[in-house]
Design a protein around this motif. Sequence first.
Motif, mmCIF file in Angstrom:
data_model
loop_
_atom_site.group_PDB
_atom_site.id
_atom_site.type_symbol
_atom_site.label_atom_id
_atom_site.label_comp_id
_atom_site.label_asym_id
_atom_site.label_seq_id
_atom_site.Cartn_x
_atom_site.Cartn_y
_atom_site.Cartn_z
ATOM 1 N N THR A 90 -22.568 32.572 -30.953
ATOM 2 C CA THR A 90 -22.874 31.295 -31.593
ATOM 3 C C THR A 90 -24.320 31.200 -32.083
ATOM 4 O O THR A 90 -24.557 30.809 -33.222
ATOM 5 C CB THR A 90 -22.602 30.107 -30.650
ATOM 6 O OG1 THR A 90 -23.227 30.365 -29.403
ATOM 7 C CG2 THR A 90 -21.125 29.908 -30.448
ATOM 8 N N ALA A 141 -15.889 29.945 -30.458
ATOM 9 C CA ALA A 141 -17.260 30.000 -30.975
ATOM 10 C C ALA A 141 -17.350 29.378 -32.369
ATOM 11 O O ALA A 141 -18.353 28.757 -32.703
ATOM 12 C CB ALA A 141 -17.745 31.453 -31.012
ATOM 13 N N ALA A 179 -25.410 26.390 -25.609
ATOM 14 C CA ALA A 179 -24.212 27.225 -25.718
ATOM 15 C C ALA A 179 -23.713 27.651 -24.348
ATOM 16 O O ALA A 179 -22.507 27.664 -24.091
ATOM 17 C CB ALA A 179 -24.510 28.457 -26.577
ATOM 18 N N GLN A 208 -21.601 25.009 -22.789
ATOM 19 C CA GLN A 208 -20.424 24.516 -23.509
ATOM 20 C C GLN A 208 -19.185 24.580 -22.608
ATOM 21 O O GLN A 208 -18.926 25.588 -21.979
ATOM 22 C CB GLN A 208 -20.212 25.386 -24.754
ATOM 23 C CG GLN A 208 -18.918 25.135 -25.509
ATOM 24 C CD GLN A 208 -18.866 23.771 -26.142
ATOM 25 O OE1 GLN A 208 -18.194 22.888 -25.639
ATOM 26 N NE2 GLN A 208 -19.586 23.582 -27.231
#
Lengths: 308, 299
Positions: free
Chosen positions: A94, A176, A240, A243
Amino acid sequence: MTTAERGVRRQQRQRHDRYRYRDTKLALLMLAPVLILLGIFVIWPAFYAGFLSFQDWSFYKEPVFVGFKNFTDVLSDPLFIATIGRGFVFVLMTVPPMLVLAYLFSSLVVAVSRRFASILKVSIYVPTIISGVITSIIFVLIYDYSGGLLNAFLGAFGIDPIAWIGDPAWALLAIAIPAVWLGMGLTSLIMVAAMVDIPTEYYEAAAMEGAGWWQKTFYITIPQMKNVFLYLLVTGFVAAIQQFELPLVMTGGGPLDSTTLPNLFIFNHFRNDINVGYSIAAALLLFVVLGSVSALVFKFVNSERLVD
Amino acid sequence: MAVMQGETTRIVLAGKEPSGRSKLPRTSGGWLALAGKVVVGLIFLVAALFPLAWMVIAGFKSKTEVVSTPFQFFPEVWRWQNYAQILADPTFTRTMLWTFLGAVLFTVLSLTVNSLAAYAFARLNFRFQRTLWVAVITTMFIPGMTILLTSFIVVTRLSMLDTLAVLVIPGAASAGAVFFIRQFYLNIPASLEEAAMLDGCGRFQIFWRIFLPLSKPPFVVMGITAFLAYWNSYVWPIMTITTPERFVVQQYLATFRSERSTELGLLMAGSVLAAAPVVILFLIFQRQIIGNIKMAGLK
């Protein structure tokens, strides 16, 4: 020093303090709501989590002190270690693409007419405000194996259908992509703001010396923006690796745990495991690492270093 | 400040490249570069907006058309009745209203408590100022996951489960918002208050009469942030709200998706309606939000 002198000193200091802290009563009154709310719902739970991480405890029995057992359990659990590795893979999928795309985007924005630039800026930001649940619903249907848009599109080029979220090899990538879609807006606009801030004189001087586009990019734009890259890299990393809403809704962590990111692992443990200390210890370990990383970034951003 | 930043942006943007209409490229290379920019720009536009456009189109499809073999991009018939049908569902409309009410309450509460604290930190002189400031700022770095379970225990003990209060109150105080509003207050010139003080205004009156009326820029940004956070929240509601009648809208959509998984056209229509309020809000205030990103991210 005589007693009298000391008395005078103390009086002076008291008067000084009374002046210096003249608003204490009003200030505490105005701060009370925030302090009480943060105290009950953030600070107390944080200390409580610290306490529970050293206990063997579930909802049904009294806590028993077990020292670092929960932490050693977590760190020796291959499943948890695997989620950390997966988290890093997810970060690689990402953050770098997002930075490259955002750089391309901001170079474009500074080079087009004002009206087109503002259309671009508004459009790129729209996905940012869409919820994780709606994003998940949209992308899961686009990824549908037999009747989804993506496989139909690839089919037009003769590519066989892929089980995007059903195949462990593809599932993490399939998550992603919506993550990048959601995160692009803020990353791009921060980058645009930084690029716009580079003084035009630098480019004019370079142009007079006969520098081309590549030279301007490598000797002016990139060096001028390296602090912003660093900032976006670190905040992107922290976001990220945390997440978990997208995999929670899109796949629930499957297939075969291929989308169980660290926070989803912890969250699933909260819901299914009665040994609470274990999950809390895992969450605390993440906190220690991520909390200090973001605190460092915050300190860095609020020093003047980003400006020069 | 904000105005000046806007001005420099405009000047720099205008200075870097003459706008396409006033000076059309003279060479074929210039035309090529312009075409390249337009193409790349359009790719970004499509990538950003296509999933949403697809959602809107799918909202008009019948239940078998959203995913179908062979795939059809546009519906056979544009079914406006999807929207009529989902709006006629009392659970959906009640959920939307309930979430909207909660979001408004949350926004108001969060602006109130955070701006009071921001003013105290920006302007008042008091004991323990530094300690309290550090304590408040530290809470910004505690990841949600670390305290998710223990704050769940706290709200359980306070018997807040399954009420509107559990959604509105715990997240209202936010160190980020205090920080953001304080930054704005620090930039308000002291001469304004000195004049008011000479007229006999107290500290609180200064906040009420001078600072609040000037607070529109940070309030717009932080208010929208709060509204969005509430409207889009999913994890905290699924932990604390269990009665289906009290679900928030994201919870409703996720449940709809798992329980009525065949009615995809209806699900997409519902998603469109659930995304609409925040998209509209964003489009109204886009200038302020985008203008403030620099301020928010990097001062």
